[in-house]
Design a protein around this motif. Structure first.
Motif, mmCIF file in Angstrom:
data_model
loop_
_atom_site.group_PDB
_atom_site.id
_atom_site.type_symbol
_atom_site.label_atom_id
_atom_site.label_comp_id
_atom_site.label_asym_id
_atom_site.label_seq_id
_atom_site.Cartn_x
_atom_site.Cartn_y
_atom_site.Cartn_z
ATOM 1 N N THR A 23 -7.470 -1.097 -2.702
ATOM 2 C CA THR A 23 -7.652 -1.212 -1.252
ATOM 3 C C THR A 23 -8.343 0.026 -0.710
ATOM 4 O O THR A 23 -9.263 -0.060 0.114
ATOM 5 C CB THR A 23 -6.301 -1.416 -0.541
ATOM 6 N N THR A 24 -7.915 1.178 -1.180
ATOM 7 C CA THR A 24 -8.539 2.430 -0.749
ATOM 8 C C THR A 24 -10.017 2.431 -1.128
ATOM 9 O O THR A 24 -10.878 2.781 -0.314
ATOM 10 C CB THR A 24 -7.809 3.635 -1.374
ATOM 11 N N GLN A 25 -10.326 2.010 -2.338
ATOM 12 C CA GLN A 25 -11.722 1.945 -2.782
ATOM 13 C C GLN A 25 -12.518 0.963 -1.928
ATOM 14 O O GLN A 25 -13.628 1.270 -1.485
ATOM 15 C CB GLN A 25 -11.780 1.527 -4.257
ATOM 16 N N ALA A 26 -11.963 -0.214 -1.677
ATOM 17 C CA ALA A 26 -12.670 -1.239 -0.911
ATOM 18 C C ALA A 26 -12.909 -0.831 0.533
ATOM 19 O O ALA A 26 -13.876 -1.272 1.162
ATOM 20 C CB ALA A 26 -11.878 -2.549 -0.955
ATOM 21 N N SER A 27 -12.051 0.033 1.068
ATOM 22 C CA SER A 27 -12.144 0.382 2.488
ATOM 23 C C SER A 27 -12.975 1.625 2.771
ATOM 24 O O SER A 27 -13.183 1.978 3.938
ATOM 25 C CB SER A 27 -10.740 0.556 3.077
ATOM 26 N N LEU A 28 -13.458 2.298 1.732
ATOM 27 C CA LEU A 28 -14.236 3.523 1.944
ATOM 28 C C LEU A 28 -15.409 3.279 2.885
ATOM 29 O O LEU A 28 -16.263 2.435 2.628
ATOM 30 C CB LEU A 28 -14.750 4.076 0.610
ATOM 31 N N GLY A 29 -15.429 4.005 3.988
ATOM 32 C CA GLY A 29 -16.509 3.899 4.964
ATOM 33 C C GLY A 29 -16.491 2.641 5.810
ATOM 34 O O GLY A 29 -17.403 2.422 6.604
ATOM 35 N N LEU A 30 -15.450 1.813 5.664
ATOM 36 C CA LEU A 30 -15.417 0.538 6.384
ATOM 37 C C LEU A 30 -14.256 0.383 7.354
ATOM 38 O O LEU A 30 -14.194 -0.601 8.084
ATOM 39 C CB LEU A 30 -15.382 -0.630 5.390
ATOM 40 N N ILE A 31 -13.316 1.317 7.383
ATOM 41 C CA ILE A 31 -12.190 1.196 8.311
ATOM 42 C C ILE A 31 -12.762 1.196 9.726
ATOM 43 O O ILE A 31 -13.568 2.058 10.069
ATOM 44 C CB ILE A 31 -11.174 2.327 8.108
ATOM 45 N N PRO A 32 -12.382 0.218 10.549
ATOM 46 C CA PRO A 32 -12.945 0.125 11.895
ATOM 47 C C PRO A 32 -12.818 1.431 12.677
ATOM 48 O O PRO A 32 -11.820 2.151 12.560
ATOM 49 C CB PRO A 32 -12.119 -0.983 12.550
ATOM 50 N N GLN A 33 -13.829 1.726 13.459
ATOM 51 C CA GLN A 33 -13.891 2.960 14.248
ATOM 52 C C GLN A 33 -12.647 3.149 15.116
ATOM 53 O O GLN A 33 -12.123 4.245 15.225
ATOM 54 C CB GLN A 33 -15.142 2.940 15.136
ATOM 55 N N GLY A 34 -12.170 2.080 15.724
ATOM 56 C CA GLY A 34 -11.028 2.175 16.627
ATOM 57 C C GLY A 34 -9.683 1.952 15.970
ATOM 58 O O GLY A 34 -8.675 1.767 16.652
ATOM 59 N N ALA A 35 -9.629 1.983 14.649
ATOM 60 C CA ALA A 35 -8.366 1.726 13.948
ATOM 61 C C ALA A 35 -7.346 2.816 14.239
ATOM 62 O O ALA A 35 -7.657 4.001 14.236
ATOM 63 C CB ALA A 35 -8.600 1.620 12.454
ATOM 64 N N LEU A 36 -6.129 2.393 14.517
ATOM 65 C CA LEU A 36 -5.006 3.315 14.671
ATOM 66 C C LEU A 36 -4.298 3.507 13.337
ATOM 67 O O LEU A 36 -3.823 4.592 13.033
ATOM 68 C CB LEU A 36 -4.021 2.777 15.702
ATOM 69 N N ALA A 37 -4.220 2.434 12.554
ATOM 70 C CA ALA A 37 -3.597 2.480 11.232
ATOM 71 C C ALA A 37 -4.163 1.341 10.399
ATOM 72 O O ALA A 37 -4.547 0.290 10.929
ATOM 73 C CB ALA A 37 -2.079 2.347 11.351
ATOM 74 N N PHE A 38 -4.234 1.575 9.095
ATOM 75 C CA PHE A 38 -4.752 0.568 8.166
ATOM 76 C C PHE A 38 -3.943 0.664 6.884
ATOM 77 O O PHE A 38 -3.655 1.761 6.400
ATOM 78 C CB PHE A 38 -6.235 0.822 7.868
ATOM 79 N N GLY A 39 -3.574 -0.488 6.352
ATOM 80 C CA GLY A 39 -2.818 -0.489 5.109
ATOM 81 C C GLY A 39 -2.787 -1.851 4.464
ATOM 82 O O GLY A 39 -3.476 -2.781 4.893
ATOM 83 N N VAL A 40 -1.957 -1.961 3.439
ATOM 84 C CA VAL A 40 -1.888 -3.180 2.652
ATOM 85 C C VAL A 40 -0.437 -3.502 2.315
ATOM 86 O O VAL A 40 0.364 -2.613 2.044
ATOM 87 C CB VAL A 40 -2.746 -3.059 1.365
ATOM 88 N N ALA A 41 -0.109 -4.786 2.381
ATOM 89 C CA ALA A 41 1.200 -5.277 1.951
ATOM 90 C C ALA A 41 0.973 -6.155 0.724
ATOM 91 O O ALA A 41 0.040 -6.962 0.702
ATOM 92 C CB ALA A 41 1.871 -6.076 3.060
ATOM 93 N N VAL A 42 1.816 -5.986 -0.272
ATOM 94 C CA VAL A 42 1.673 -6.714 -1.522
ATOM 95 C C VAL A 42 2.910 -7.573 -1.747
ATOM 96 O O VAL A 42 4.035 -7.079 -1.714
ATOM 97 C CB VAL A 42 1.499 -5.742 -2.711
ATOM 98 N N ASP A 43 2.680 -8.863 -1.948
ATOM 99 C CA ASP A 43 3.755 -9.800 -2.281
ATOM 100 C C ASP A 43 3.268 -10.637 -3.460
ATOM 101 O O ASP A 43 2.689 -11.698 -3.273
ATOM 102 C CB ASP A 43 4.107 -10.670 -1.079
ATOM 103 N N GLY A 44 3.436 -10.094 -4.645
ATOM 104 C CA GLY A 44 2.936 -10.780 -5.833
ATOM 105 C C GLY A 44 1.419 -10.861 -5.801
ATOM 106 O O GLY A 44 0.733 -9.843 -5.717
ATOM 107 N N LEU A 45 0.905 -12.088 -5.826
ATOM 108 C CA LEU A 45 -0.543 -12.303 -5.809
ATOM 109 C C LEU A 45 -1.081 -12.498 -4.394
ATOM 110 O O LEU A 45 -2.246 -12.834 -4.218
ATOM 111 C CB LEU A 45 -0.916 -13.504 -6.681
ATOM 112 N N THR A 46 -0.238 -12.272 -3.398
ATOM 113 C CA THR A 46 -0.664 -12.360 -2.003
ATOM 114 C C THR A 46 -0.752 -10.942 -1.444
ATOM 115 O O THR A 46 0.228 -10.200 -1.459
ATOM 116 C CB THR A 46 0.326 -13.192 -1.169
#
Length: 112
Positions: A23-46
């Motif tokens: 997720t960190t790799q995929a988001s490099l340079g792409l996190i929205p300008q106005g983002a307050l927080a960004f992250g990922v939740a993992v539930d198995g394959l979801t």
């Protein structure tokens, strides 16, 4: 309790850590300008990408969709990647979150 080592991962959350790293790799340079927080939740394959914003704009949604596409390519077709956008005035992070936050905006007071 035994801590994991490179030779014996034991009960380390290997899958979750792998998803967070990708997720960190995929988001490099792409996190929205106005983002307050960004992250990922993992539930198995979801996998759910979560972004907190003050307001949701088309550019923000496009950035998140691009991150989701990049992450999907890194993880393969067997993993389902979805997006959750939340509107907040400030980052809302608690110890009970199921989201692993990889980005949290600095408060305006701290950056002054």
């Amino acid at each position: 309790m035994t801590l994991p080592t490179p030779e014996d991962l034991g009960n380390a959350p290997v899958w979750e850590n792998y998803i967070i790293a990708q997720t960190t790799q995929a988001s490099l340079g792409l996190i929205p300008q106005g983002a307050l927080a960004f992250g990922v939740a993992v539930d198995g394959l979801t996998v759910t990408l979560t972004c907190q914003l003050r307001e949701i704009g088309d550019a923000d949604t496009a950035d998140l969709e691009e991150i989701a596409q990049e992450l999907s390519m890194l993880l393969g077709e067997h993993v389902s990647v979805t997006i959750a956008q939340e509107v907040h005035d400030t980052p809302t992070i608690t110890p009970h979150d199921t989201v692993a936050w990889t980005f949290i905006a600095r408060s305006e007071e701290a950056s002054s």
